[in-house]
Design a protein around this motif. Structure first.
Motif, mmCIF file in Angstrom:
data_model
loop_
_atom_site.group_PDB
_atom_site.id
_atom_site.type_symbol
_atom_site.label_atom_id
_atom_site.label_comp_id
_atom_site.label_asym_id
_atom_site.label_seq_id
_atom_site.Cartn_x
_atom_site.Cartn_y
_atom_site.Cartn_z
ATOM 1 N N ILE A 178 80.269 93.910 -33.132
ATOM 2 C CA ILE A 178 81.410 94.323 -33.955
ATOM 3 C C ILE A 178 82.497 93.277 -33.714
ATOM 4 O O ILE A 178 83.343 93.419 -32.833
ATOM 5 C CB ILE A 178 81.884 95.742 -33.549
ATOM 6 C CG1 ILE A 178 80.730 96.748 -33.627
ATOM 7 C CG2 ILE A 178 83.059 96.193 -34.410
ATOM 8 C CD1 ILE A 178 80.132 96.937 -35.009
ATOM 9 N N ASN A 179 82.429 92.210 -34.511
ATOM 10 C CA ASN A 179 83.260 91.039 -34.252
ATOM 11 C C ASN A 179 84.545 91.105 -35.071
ATOM 12 O O ASN A 179 84.565 90.827 -36.257
ATOM 13 C CB ASN A 179 82.455 89.780 -34.596
ATOM 14 C CG ASN A 179 83.186 88.512 -34.225
ATOM 15 O OD1 ASN A 179 84.356 88.548 -33.834
ATOM 16 N ND2 ASN A 179 82.509 87.391 -34.350
ATOM 17 N N ASN A 180 85.627 91.493 -34.394
ATOM 18 C CA ASN A 180 86.922 91.559 -35.068
ATOM 19 C C ASN A 180 87.820 90.392 -34.657
ATOM 20 O O ASN A 180 88.992 90.349 -35.015
ATOM 21 C CB ASN A 180 87.604 92.913 -34.812
ATOM 22 C CG ASN A 180 87.665 93.248 -33.330
ATOM 23 O OD1 ASN A 180 87.435 92.383 -32.475
ATOM 24 N ND2 ASN A 180 87.969 94.490 -33.023
ATOM 25 N N ASP A 225 83.269 91.480 -29.526
ATOM 26 C CA ASP A 225 83.182 90.032 -29.348
ATOM 27 C C ASP A 225 83.663 89.598 -27.962
ATOM 28 O O ASP A 225 83.049 88.766 -27.307
ATOM 29 C CB ASP A 225 83.935 89.290 -30.468
ATOM 30 C CG ASP A 225 85.300 89.875 -30.749
ATOM 31 O OD1 ASP A 225 85.488 91.082 -30.540
ATOM 32 O OD2 ASP A 225 86.194 89.121 -31.175
ATOM 33 N N SER A 226 84.749 90.195 -27.480
ATOM 34 C CA SER A 226 85.274 89.769 -26.178
ATOM 35 C C SER A 226 84.398 90.289 -25.041
ATOM 36 O O SER A 226 84.157 89.581 -24.063
ATOM 37 C CB SER A 226 86.709 90.255 -25.995
ATOM 38 O OG SER A 226 87.505 89.850 -27.075
ATOM 39 N N LEU A 244 90.560 85.608 -28.967
ATOM 40 C CA LEU A 244 89.806 84.517 -28.366
ATOM 41 C C LEU A 244 89.185 83.693 -29.476
ATOM 42 O O LEU A 244 88.875 84.221 -30.544
ATOM 43 C CB LEU A 244 88.657 85.076 -27.516
ATOM 44 C CG LEU A 244 88.985 85.842 -26.257
ATOM 45 C CD1 LEU A 244 87.696 86.355 -25.636
ATOM 46 C CD2 LEU A 244 89.731 84.963 -25.272
ATOM 47 N N LYS A 245 88.998 82.414 -29.215
ATOM 48 C CA LYS A 245 88.170 81.649 -30.143
ATOM 49 C C LYS A 245 86.737 81.775 -29.654
ATOM 50 O O LYS A 245 86.389 81.302 -28.576
ATOM 51 C CB LYS A 245 88.614 80.192 -30.171
ATOM 52 C CG LYS A 245 87.728 79.347 -31.054
ATOM 53 C CD LYS A 245 88.504 78.242 -31.768
ATOM 54 C CE LYS A 245 87.611 77.400 -32.650
ATOM 55 N NZ LYS A 245 86.849 78.157 -33.648
ATOM 56 N N SER A 246 85.937 82.457 -30.437
ATOM 57 C CA SER A 246 84.559 82.690 -30.023
ATOM 58 C C SER A 246 83.646 81.618 -30.572
ATOM 59 O O SER A 246 83.969 80.978 -31.570
ATOM 60 C CB SER A 246 84.090 84.053 -30.532
ATOM 61 O OG SER A 246 84.625 85.068 -29.727
#
Ligand SMILES: Cc1cc2nc3c(=O)[nH]c(=O)nc-3n(C[C@H](O)[C@H](O)[C@H](O)COP(=O)(O)OP(=O)(O)OC[C@H]3O[C@@H](n4cnc5c(N)ncnc54)[C@H](O)[C@@H]3O)c2cc1C
Ligand SMILES: Cc1ncc(C[n+]2csc(CCOP(=O)(O)OP(=O)(O)O)c2C)c(N)n1
Ligand SMILES: [Mg+2]
Lengths: 169, 571
Positions: free
Chosen positions: B473-475, B448-449, B498-500
């Motif tokens: 792969i959003n953790n 995600d980052s 982070l706020k995605s």
């Protein structure tokens, strides 16, 4: 340990930056660096004195050789080489000290290149230890200014070794 | 120049910009990645009429990664163009990424007019100064007559020996100048020599060491891939019967489905690979550079082994680990010659030992978890793609899980930033690989980052109708960093989340397809839907936020001192 590396490089803009940048980026220590033209206008010669153990210096040599504009690199370690520095040194020298200082200059085969009422400028060339010794000898009188080139060096041909054997004393 | 102008009647002239395009065509360039700016206008004007396809990224860094993956996935030289100043500085991350992983690139940057250089002119930057340590070679052209030859040299230097990026800085007046058209000159680079053929005596010594070893291991890296040496490697491993472990950069050099494969070694490598290295009596390194992620504590690395090191770059040899038998040469030639000299040895004890390690310490994760385990997503993706997709990644945990759970079977299939570890590499790399391989499935397995850093390139994928897939792969964390904070900083998660955005909706806004999986049961169907999609597609997998990468060799420990081997026994 000190190693003298001699690198033949292309005489192109940016070459010095490539070499100096590589040393900085890889955290290698340059003790001195001398650059000058050669008899071939397309090539320059860099003489680089580096300090490091054999493995580090071997890596320095390989990294230098890898630079595209560096044509050839030689490590003079273990070879019979003639190595010379040149120094200009200005020493405090009131008239009453002149005889002493001139004798010193004579002893070191130096040359007086300028003289004033309070100083004398001397040119000394030779192996590094001779230069160092001259500096020490001048120190008591007061050093006003000092400039040195880096070492330049050339390997001796085996057959001429005898002719110049008095060198380096 | 004056000499040429006197013969004007005889010699045809063209503007420098046309000479550049002609020389690119002469090198077979079909696609390049470029972004406009004032001092490259003359060049782009000539590209307008040329058969070269110009792909416009959304950021020069993206363009550079695209050219990089184009090169990695094909073996051809990637080409990227940027304007002076900010265009050139935006390239730096991409150049450094390519430099560290030895990728052949030619970067052309515009520069302010020659007479303005050094004056702090508008959009001036010392591009050759800035990029010197992150290119294999760079030059600024100050004589337009040298343009063509400089470009020829750049392609030659980028693609031969140990490959790497070469940058040519081209002041705008060089592009405008009328230049006589001259036939190509032979390339003369007196300071550039490559030893392709290994020394026969060293090759014989290496083969003899292999024949007399009881417990050999082949440790192979990116050099086998860039050197197209996979086939001789496979033959050598089979003929001499030697297990093969790969670096992150080497994955795909040897088929991971082959029983001789030990998969990846190193910090997050397979335990059996690390044990094999620590216990071997002969380590045969081919095109790998003993990176600290691979060796762990140097003094304790492969303590019982004699070391053969085959590498094209003499400065890689004995840099970190002294080689007993150094062989300077191209892996392809050296392995082919060695093949004649090696003999089959059964080495039953050694293979029994390895089989036991494999059985006791397989790569594993908690398959019964209720949450979506990231490893499960990757394993499922591997199954559904029959292990055939080209995979790119960002940097972090997802990258390591990809290395562990997607089994690569061919070279140039896995495209990842290993040496520099550049977050944001994944999506632009997938775009570059897709452009180079229009008929192959290309998937970016991203974090995600990492994805946040260059996701603007989604609009490039949409614009060029590229069917790239992003398997996110959003953790919710900079997971790799969070893992270190958990293990070494007392779980103090300082600044590592982070706020995605809602990635699926964001993808839709770009004109791509967005999918999401929040439950374990949804994973296979979402992967299936993603693979069926013809448009660019982002599938957002909400995985277990605090999963860790195991095994792990903590920094400063030696390779066999892995944590996480008993993670399931403990649970
Ligand atoms: C988060 C993270 C974790 C990582 N963890 C690991 C890990 O656990 N394990 C791991 O292995 N890596 C890991 N890496 C990658 C690591 O940082 C290095 O990039 C990688 O190990 C280097 O691979 P390599 O030795 O194959 O060298 P490369 O960088 O691929 O270098 C290739 C070598 O081959 C030589 N060569 C090139 N062409 C030829 C040819 N034709 N013939 C012969 N030689 C040639 C080159 O001179 C060079 O020495 C990790 C990276 C990241 C970002
Ligand atoms: C450009 C850049 N900045 C910082 C880092 C340091 N870093 C390495 S991994 C990582 C976290 C990656 O997070 P994510 O992309 O979400 O992947 P995950 O580890 O969660 O799978 C960071 C910040 C880096 N490698 N690259
Ligand atoms: Mg993450």
């Amino acid at each position: 340990m000190k190693h003298i590396l001699s690198a033949l490089v292309q005489n192109k803009p940016g070459v010095l930056a490539h070499v100096a940048g590589m040393f900085a980026a890889r955290a290698f220590n340059i003790d001195s660096l001398a650059v000058g033209r050669t008899d071939d206008p397309s090539l320059s010669r860099m003489t680089i004195v580096v300090i490091g153990d054999d493995r580090v210096v071997e890596q320095v040599r390989k990294q230098l050789a890898k630079i595209v504009t560096v044509v050839k690199v030689q490590d003079f370690a273990g070879m019979d080489v003639v190595a010379r520095d040149l120094m200009l040194i200005s020493v405090a020298c009131p008239p009453e000290k002149r005889p002493e200082i001139l004798a010193l200059v004579e002893m070191f085969q130096g040359k007086v290149v300028d003289i004033g009422s309070k100083f004398v400028m001397v040119e000394v060339a030779g192996p590094e230890n001779k230069i160092e010794a001259f500096i020490e000898a001048c120190r008591p009188y007061g050093i006003k200014n000092l400039v040195r080139t880096g070492t330049v060096a050339m390997a001796r041909q085996p057959r001429t070794a005898v002719v110049e054997s008095e060198e380096g004393k | 120049m004056t000499a040429n102008t006197t013969e004007k009647t005889a010699v045809q002239t063209k503007p420098g910009s046309q000479i550049i395009v002609d020389t690119l065509l002469e090198h077979g360039v079909e696609v390049l990645f470029g972004y406009l700016g004032g001092v490259v206008l003359p060049l782009f004007d000539k590209l307008y009429d040329s058969p070269i396809r110009v792909v416009i990224p959304r950021h020069e860094q993206g363009g550079c990664h695209m050219a990089d993956a184009y090169a990695r996935s094909t073996g051809k030289v990637g080409v990227v163009i940027a304007t002076s100043g900010p265009g050139a500085t935006n390239l730096t991350t991409g150049l450094a990424t390519a430099m560290m992983d030895s990728v052949p690139l030619v970067a052309l940057t515009g520069q302010v007019r020659t007479e303005l250089i050094g004056n702090d002119a508008f959009q001036e930057a010392d591009t050759t100064g800035i990029t010197r340590p992150i290119t294999k070679h760079n030059v600024i052209v100050k004589n337009p007559n040298e343009l063509a030859q400089t470009i020829r040299e750049a392609f030659f230097i980028a693609s031969t020996g140990r490959p790497g990026p070469v940058l040519i800085d081209i002041p705008v007046d060089m592009q405008i100048a009328q230049v006589p058209v001259t036939p190509p000159q032979p390339i003369e680079l007196p300071g550039y020599r490559i030893r392709e053929r290994g020394h026969a005596r060293q090759i014989t010594a290496a083969a003899e060491a292999i024949n007399s070893s009881q417990r050999p291991v082949l440790y192979v890296g990116g050099g086998v891939i860039s050197g197209n040496a996979s086939e001789p490697l496979r033959k050598l491993a089979k003929k001499a019967n030697i297990p093969v472990t790969m670096t992150l950069m080497g994955l795909g050099a040897f088929d991971q489905n082959d029983p001789l494969s030990l998969n990846m070694l190193g910090m997050h490598g397979a335990a059996y690979a690390n044990f094999a290295v620590q216990n071997c009596d002969l380590l045969v390194c081919v095109g790998a550079r003993f990176d600290d992620r691979v060796t762990g504590k140097l003094k304790a690395f492969a303590p019982h082994a004699r070391v053969i090191h085959i590498d094209l770059d003499p400065s890689s040899i004995s840099k970190n680990v002294p080689a007993d038998i150094p062989v300077v040469g191209n892996a392809r030639h050296v392995l082919t010659e060695m093949l004649e000299l090696v003999e089959y040895k059964e080495r039953k004890e050694w293979f029994d030992q390895i089989a036991e390690w494999k059985k006791r310490h397989p790569l594993r994760y908690d398959q019964n978890a209720k949450t979506i385990k990231p490893q499960y997503v990757i394993e499922e993706l591997w199954k559904q793609t029959q292990g055939q997709a080209i995979i790119t990644t960002g940097v972090g945990q997802h990258q390591m899980w990809t290395a562990q759970f997607y089994r690569f079977n061919r070279p140039r299939q896995f495209i990842t930033s290993g040496g520099l570890g550049t977050m944001g590499f994944g999506l632009p790399a997938a775009i570059g690989a897709q452009i180079a391989n229009p008929d192959t499935l290309v998937i970016d397995i991203d974090g995600d980052s990492s994805f946040n850093m260059t996701l603007t390139e989604l609009s490039t994928a949409v614009m060029y109708e590229l069917p790239v897939k992003v398997c996110l792969i959003n953790n919710g964390y900079m997971g790799m960093v969070r893992q270190w904070q958990e293990l070494f900083y007392g779980k103090r998660y300082s600044c590592s989340s982070l706020k995605s955005p809602d990635f699926a909706r964001l993808a839709e806004a770009f004109g791509a397809v967005g999918l999401r999986a929040e439950k374990k049961e949804d994973v296979p169907a979402v992967i299936k839907a993603m693979l069926a999609e013809k448009r660019p597609c982002v599938a957002d997998f909400r995985v277990d936020p605090e999963e860790n990468v195991w095994p792990m060799v903590p920094a400063g420990k030696s390779l066999h001192e892995m944590d996480g081997l008993d993670i399931f026994e403990m649970a």
